[in-house]
Scaffold this motif. Structure first.
Motif, PDB file in Angstrom:
ATOM      1  N   LYS A  91       0.805  -1.222   0.000  1.00 12.88           N
ATOM      2  CA  LYS A  91       0.000   0.000   0.000  1.00 12.88           C
ATOM      3  C   LYS A  91       0.839   1.274   0.000  1.00 12.88           C
ATOM      4  CE  LYS A  91      -4.461  -1.460   1.929  1.00 12.88           C
ATOM      5  NZ  LYS A  91      -5.479  -1.206   2.970  1.00 12.88           N
ATOM      6  N   LYS A  92       2.078   1.154  -0.461  1.00 20.39           N
ATOM      7  CA  LYS A  92       2.933   2.337  -0.631  1.00 20.39           C
ATOM      8  C   LYS A  92       3.393   2.343  -2.084  1.00 20.39           C
ATOM      9  CE  LYS A  92       3.030   3.422   3.815  1.00 20.39           C
ATOM     10  NZ  LYS A  92       4.283   3.281   4.582  1.00 20.39           N
ATOM     11  N   TYR A  93       2.879   3.249  -2.879  1.00 24.20           N
ATOM     12  CA  TYR A  93       3.039   3.186  -4.329  1.00 24.20           C
ATOM     13  C   TYR A  93       4.155   4.121  -4.792  1.00 24.20           C
ATOM     14  CZ  TYR A  93      -1.407   0.923  -3.546  1.00 24.20           C
ATOM     15  OH  TYR A  93      -2.389   0.084  -3.068  1.00 24.20           O
ATOM     16  N   ARG A  94       5.091   3.525  -5.493  1.00 23.81           N
ATOM     17  CA  ARG A  94       6.315   4.220  -5.874  1.00 23.81           C
ATOM     18  C   ARG A  94       6.011   5.358  -6.841  1.00 23.81           C
ATOM     19  NH1 ARG A  94      11.812   1.267  -8.100  1.00 23.81           N
ATOM     20  NH2 ARG A  94      12.810   3.152  -8.906  1.00 23.81           N
ATOM     21  N   GLN A  95       6.304   6.572  -6.398  1.00 22.16           N
ATOM     22  CA  GLN A  95       5.822   7.746  -7.114  1.00 22.16           C
ATOM     23  C   GLN A  95       6.641   8.135  -8.342  1.00 22.16           C
ATOM     24  OE1 GLN A  95       2.733   9.620  -6.391  1.00 22.16           O
ATOM     25  NE2 GLN A  95       2.668   7.459  -5.840  1.00 22.16           N
ATOM     26  N   ASN A  96       7.948   7.887  -8.327  1.00 21.96           N
ATOM     27  CA  ASN A  96       8.691   8.238  -9.543  1.00 21.96           C
ATOM     28  C   ASN A  96       8.280   7.346 -10.707  1.00 21.96           C
ATOM     29  OD1 ASN A  96       9.931   6.001  -8.375  1.00 21.96           O
ATOM     30  ND2 ASN A  96      12.002   6.629  -8.939  1.00 21.96           N
ATOM     31  N   ASN A  97       8.021   6.054 -10.432  1.00 27.96           N
ATOM     32  CA  ASN A  97       7.538   5.168 -11.498  1.00 27.96           C
ATOM     33  C   ASN A  97       6.161   5.606 -11.985  1.00 27.96           C
ATOM     34  OD1 ASN A  97       9.826   3.653 -11.439  1.00 27.96           O
ATOM     35  ND2 ASN A  97       8.927   1.868 -10.463  1.00 27.96           N
ATOM     36  N   ALA A  98       5.291   5.984 -11.040  1.00 30.40           N
ATOM     37  CA  ALA A  98       3.949   6.429 -11.424  1.00 30.40           C
ATOM     38  C   ALA A  98       4.020   7.676 -12.298  1.00 30.40           C
ATOM     39  CB  ALA A  98       3.106   6.683 -10.180  1.00 30.40           C
ATOM     40  N   TYR A  99       4.956   8.550 -11.991  1.00 30.87           N
ATOM     41  CA  TYR A  99       5.091   9.770 -12.792  1.00 30.87           C
ATOM     42  C   TYR A  99       5.562   9.449 -14.203  1.00 30.87           C
ATOM     43  CZ  TYR A  99       6.108  14.602 -14.013  1.00 30.87           C
ATOM     44  OH  TYR A  99       6.119  15.829 -14.629  1.00 30.87           O
ATOM     45  N   TYR A 100       6.486   8.496 -14.330  1.00 31.55           N
ATOM     46  CA  TYR A 100       6.921   8.084 -15.669  1.00 31.55           C
ATOM     47  C   TYR A 100       5.740   7.513 -16.471  1.00 31.55           C
ATOM     48  CZ  TYR A 100      11.969   8.617 -14.794  1.00 31.55           C
ATOM     49  OH  TYR A 100      13.227   9.115 -14.562  1.00 31.55           O
ATOM     50  N   ILE A 101       4.845   6.789 -15.810  1.00 28.19           N
ATOM     51  CA  ILE A 101       3.660   6.278 -16.513  1.00 28.19           C
ATOM     52  C   ILE A 101       2.753   7.424 -16.928  1.00 28.19           C
ATOM     53  CG2 ILE A 101       1.615   4.799 -16.320  1.00 28.19           C
ATOM     54  CD1 ILE A 101       3.211   3.012 -14.401  1.00 28.19           C
ATOM     55  N   ASP A 102       2.610   8.431 -16.053  1.00 33.02           N
ATOM     56  CA  ASP A 102       1.869   9.639 -16.455  1.00 33.02           C
ATOM     57  C   ASP A 102       2.421  10.188 -17.770  1.00 33.02           C
ATOM     58  OD1 ASP A 102       0.319   9.602 -14.154  1.00 33.02           O
ATOM     59  OD2 ASP A 102       1.486  11.128 -13.114  1.00 33.02           O
ATOM     60  N   TRP A 103       3.748  10.356 -17.788  1.00 37.60           N
ATOM     61  CA  TRP A 103       4.382  10.902 -18.997  1.00 37.60           C
ATOM     62  C   TRP A 103       4.172   9.964 -20.189  1.00 37.60           C
ATOM     63  CZ3 TRP A 103       8.117   8.322 -21.763  1.00 37.60           C
ATOM     64  CH2 TRP A 103       8.576   9.003 -22.895  1.00 37.60           C
ATOM     65  N   MET A 104       4.297   8.663 -19.951  1.00 38.47           N
ATOM     66  CA  MET A 104       4.211   7.708 -21.054  1.00 38.47           C
ATOM     67  C   MET A 104       2.841   7.747 -21.714  1.00 38.47           C
ATOM     68  SD  MET A 104       4.923   3.610 -21.089  1.00 38.47           S
ATOM     69  CE  MET A 104       6.268   3.832 -19.957  1.00 38.47           C
ATOM     70  N   LEU A 105       1.782   7.860 -20.929  1.00 39.19           N
ATOM     71  CA  LEU A 105       0.445   7.919 -21.518  1.00 39.19           C
ATOM     72  C   LEU A 105       0.260   9.198 -22.339  1.00 39.19           C
ATOM     73  CD1 LEU A 105      -1.748   6.398 -18.668  1.00 39.19           C
ATOM     74  CD2 LEU A 105      -1.413   5.485 -20.975  1.00 39.19           C
ATOM     75  N   GLU A 106       0.869  10.289 -21.902  1.00 41.72           N
ATOM     76  CA  GLU A 106       0.829  11.506 -22.711  1.00 41.72           C
ATOM     77  C   GLU A 106       1.616  11.310 -24.008  1.00 41.72           C
ATOM     78  OE1 GLU A 106      -1.012  14.062 -22.042  1.00 41.72           O
ATOM     79  OE2 GLU A 106      -1.656  13.399 -20.060  1.00 41.72           O
TER      80      GLU A 106
END
Length: 813
Positions: free
Chosen positions: A219-234
């Protein structure tokens, strides 16, 4: 920054303050005007007592969005750390200390209103409201299932996937994916697949994992990876690429196949709830942890129309004890529960699927919560395209829902493929065969980083995308067609095994006097099981074959084997040859006299023998194969015609095969009347020739095929207004010599028959890559092309002037 400061303070001091009702202090939209199907996003400044902002049991931000029509959508918000991205080196720098957001994709133009609230153990906040305007955009919407075998956007346009797996980065995520996605988009690929793996862009893994670099446990979600996914979808949106979002992979829940269980935070040894790997599927505590992660994934990325589908698991059959009935049932129940949960969570109802690695549970595929079936197929066989297309046909027939080839390949790894198939012949063949098999798109190759990228095989996507754009697969409700090849001479029939270890197989194959094989998509095992070990898996295949003039029956062994296997071949129930301690990569054969004969292949040795192919020489079989689909109304058909010997193994070991001459194709279940058939070059995607005025009687269209070396695509359309003619579209006339041409010499191009004018010469290798270009002014002379930069192999030379062009083939040696 007021909300961020308040949030950080409440997290750190909640144990001292005691429980207090949460409060939404402000809502700050990033924009008050949003395009239809695009992203509305708002920062939410809130005060609340909690210790983990990712735990929806502790703090849950939610919203109700009301459309101009009055329709309502309910969704979760999420907590995130914002970053600045350095586009030179791909590094991230944190902005502030993080905060809550909500993302939403509007589906109607006009004024939308929304109400947000936050809930904790202390109660719920007062609802705060807001609004924004939705304006028209060129976004086609979300990808949907319908009554056909194909997928469609909300605006009704077809989505036919052509692309590859790009499941994790090798180095920096931004730099790698910027390169890969950019090259895919330029080549008109429109599909990618991402894994949430802990060595890639995973969200949740063991706290302090060596090499994990930032994971903090459950339940602790790695934020730098999540941000890269944000960028990837864009980035996907800008490149026209749609993502299969794979949430779990088999190694996470396996102690045997690519095992990562020892590092998994769900493992009781790491403080998780699961004493055994299979408890991931049957324990409520584990399910609830996973559902929390699904809530976060949907809240953060469910807005995106570039998410093609959620994939619950990669190759779940490789998790521990899947063969056990109770575990298999638990896996099926888990998928149904999670699939339904996703559909409930996700206001945009993205498609849901999963995948297997060999052994499958057909009952899982029948679940309504699974929107389409998926197959992964690897085989050391020369015509892997037959296996992939055949598996897709089997799935369509068995489950009545769209199907997709999520992975395929030859099982030697990317570096090995660069040696045995440097031009990507097996990728080309499998994509074209699967795209015209009735599957929802072209199957996706693996080894993106160690094969496709270093060999620059991206141009393989372009001609297929261009050709598929000419066929109304969705609008015509195309189905697999009953089609076969005619003429073209006799040859050798090769049947490639496709069934993995322990899978059910056919044990009787019939080849009649026309060369037709029954069953058409025969499933033979990649393994010939021995007489002492794994005897429960033995199912020796028998072939009933008609030989008009006699011939040979051959067994091609694979690249691996168990302990002292044999290859025994029986003819009409009599043992003719037994090869004890059989060798790998070897052909064992017997001579067969004329007539109808029964041939059985067995293993009388100790353990298994890998089998690459069964080959029957001397039967009436065309040297070319056809894969075809037809419109539901029977007024149109399309397909791919392939020289069966133009495969990675034949080209590597024996060179290019002979040209298919006097070939023909027959397609059934069409409307009677006159048709035109257009042929396309599968290397360039350009039209070659159109035959007009072909007559269909009794539902059957028979047509001749232009001579070809590798393959052709065709589109047949009902056209009662035409008269029988042969229309040559590429009508420029040139002669090239010498052919073959020696590397280091010059290829001469005789343009003396051309009208004076400006022309362009393009030279392509067989992967479709442009390797040379020249502009000429023709005044009746001979032009030359230097060959010093070429490598041995086949090439296509295209001479063009405006819309007029011709393509000729030459060989460099």
């Amino acid at each position: 920054m007021k909300g961020i400061v308040t949030l950080a303070f409440m997290i750190l001091t909640s144990s001292f303050l005691g429980a207090q009702a949460p409060t939404i202090n402000s809502i700050n939209p990033l924009s008050n005007s949003v395009g239809k199907f695009q992203k509305f996003e708002a920062l939410v400044d809130l005060s609340a007592s909690f210790s983990n902002p990712y735990d929806y049991d502790q703090v849950a931000l939610s919203g109700v969005f009301v459309a101009p029509s009055g329709k309502q959508d309910t969704l979760d918000g999420f907590y995130m750390q914002d970053y600045s991205l350095n586009t030179s080196n791909g590094s991230l720098s944190a902005n502030g200390s993080g905060g809550f957001r909500i993302r939403f994709s509007p589906t109607e133009t006009g004024t939308w209103t929304f109400n947000l609230k936050v809930k904790t153990a202390a109660g719920e906040s007062v609802v705060r409201s807001g609004s924004f305007e939705c304006v028209d955009s060129d976004n086609r919407g979300f990808i949907r299932k319908n009554t056909t075998n194909y997928l469609a956007f909300d605006n009704g346009e077809a989505y036919i996937p052509v692309g590859q797996n790009v499941c994790w980065q090798n180095g920096n995520a931004y730099l790698d994916y910027k390169k890969w996605l950019g090259k895919m988009g330029a080549a008109k690929a429109n599909f990618m697949r991402l894994w949430l793996a802990h060595w890639g862009l995973g969200l949740e893994w063991r706290n302090g994992n060596v090499g994990g670099n930032g994971f903090e446990g459950l339940k602790k979600y790695r934020q730098n990876n999540a941000y890269y996914i944000d960028w990837m979808l864009e980035e996907c949106a800008s490149q026209g690429i749609y993502m299969m979002f794979c949430i779990n992979h088999h190694g996470q829940v396996s102690s045997n196949v690519n095992p990562n269980w020892s590092e998994n935070p769900y493992n009781a040894a790491n403080g998780g709830p699961c004493a055994q790997t299979w408890n991931f599927f049957d324990l409520d505590a584990a399910k609830n942890l996973h559902k929390n992660r699904l809530r976060y994934i949907v809240a953060r990325w469910g807005y995106s129309s570039n998410v093609m589908s959620w994939e619950l698991f990669n190759e779940v059959s490789f998790t521990d004890q899947f063969a056990n009935a109770s575990v298999r049932n638990a896996v099926r129940t888990w998928h149904d529960e999670m699939g339904q949960y996703l559909k409930k969570l996700d206001p945009r109802k993205h498609l849901v699927t999963t995948s297997y690695g060999g052994d499958e549970d057909p009952e899982l595929w029948r679940l309504p919560s699974m929107d389409f079936t998926q197959n992964h197929l690897y085989a050391d066989v020369e015509n892997v395209e037959k296996a992939v297309a055949g598996k897709g046909l089997d799935n369509l027939s068995a489950f009545g829902k769209p199907t997709y080839g999520g992975e395929f390949g030859i099982s030697v790894g990317g570096e090995g493929l660069s040696t045995i198939d440097p031009q990507g012949i097996h990728i080309h063949n499998t994509m074209w065969a699967s795209a015209f098999s009735g599957a929802l798109g072209a199957a996706a190759t693996w080894w993106w980083d160690s094969y496709v990228e270093p060999r620059n095989l991206y141009p393989l996507f372009t001609p297929l995308s261009n050709t598929l754009a000419k066929v109304p697969l969705l609008q015509g409700n195309f189905k697999p067609a009953s089609a076969r090849t005619l003429g073209g001479g006799g040859g050798e029939l090769s049947i490639s095994p496709v069934a993995d270890w322990g899978q059910a197989t056919d044990n009787k194959i019939i080849v009649d006097d026309t060369g037709a094989v029954t069953p058409a998509n025969a499933r033979l095992s990649k393994f010939l099981y021995g007489s002492q070990w794994n005897t429960q898996l033995r199912n020796p295949p028998t072939f009933e074959v008609f030989f008009a003039n006699g011939g040979k029956f051959k067994v091609q062994t694979g690249s691996s084997k168990g302990q002292t296997p044999s290859v025994a071949i029986y003819l009409d129930d009599k043992l003719v040859k037994d090869h004890p301690n059989a060798a790998v990569n070897t052909v064992y054969s017997i001579d067969v006299p004329p007539g109808l004969h029964r041939i059985k292949v067995d293993n009388l040795g100790t353990d298994w023998m890998g089998i690459s192919a069964y080959q029957i020489e001397g039967v009436a079989v065309s040297p070319h194969a056809v894969y075809a689909v037809r419109a539901a109304n029977g007024a149109m058909a399309a397909g791919w015609i392939h020289n069966s010997k133009y495969n990675w193994r034949h080209v590597r070991e024996k060179g290019e095969p002979t040209v298919v001459v006097n070939g023909a194709v027959s397609v059934n279940e069409l409307q009677n009347g006159l048709y035109k058939v257009s042929f396309y070059n599968c290397t360039t995607g350009e039209i070659i020739t159109t035959f007009k005025g072909l007559n269909v009687q009794n539902g059957t269209l028979n047509f001749g095929v232009p001579d070809f070396l590798w393959d052709l695509a065709f589109v047949a359309e009902k056209d009662d207004t035409t008269v029988p003619t042969l229309e040559i579209v590429l009508d420029l006339s040139i002669n090239i010599y010498p052919n073959p041409v020696n590397i280091g010499g010059a290829l001469q191009i005789d343009t003396r028959n051309l009208p004076a004018g400006e022309y362009r010469i393009d030279v392509f290798n067989i992967s479709g890559q442009l390797v040379q270009q020249k502009f000429i002014s023709s005044f009746g002379q001979v032009e030359s092309i230097a060959t010093a930069g070429l490598t041995p192999g086949g090439y296509l030379l295209r001479l063009s002037q405006g819309e007029r062009a011709t393509v000729v083939r030459f060989v460099a040696q």
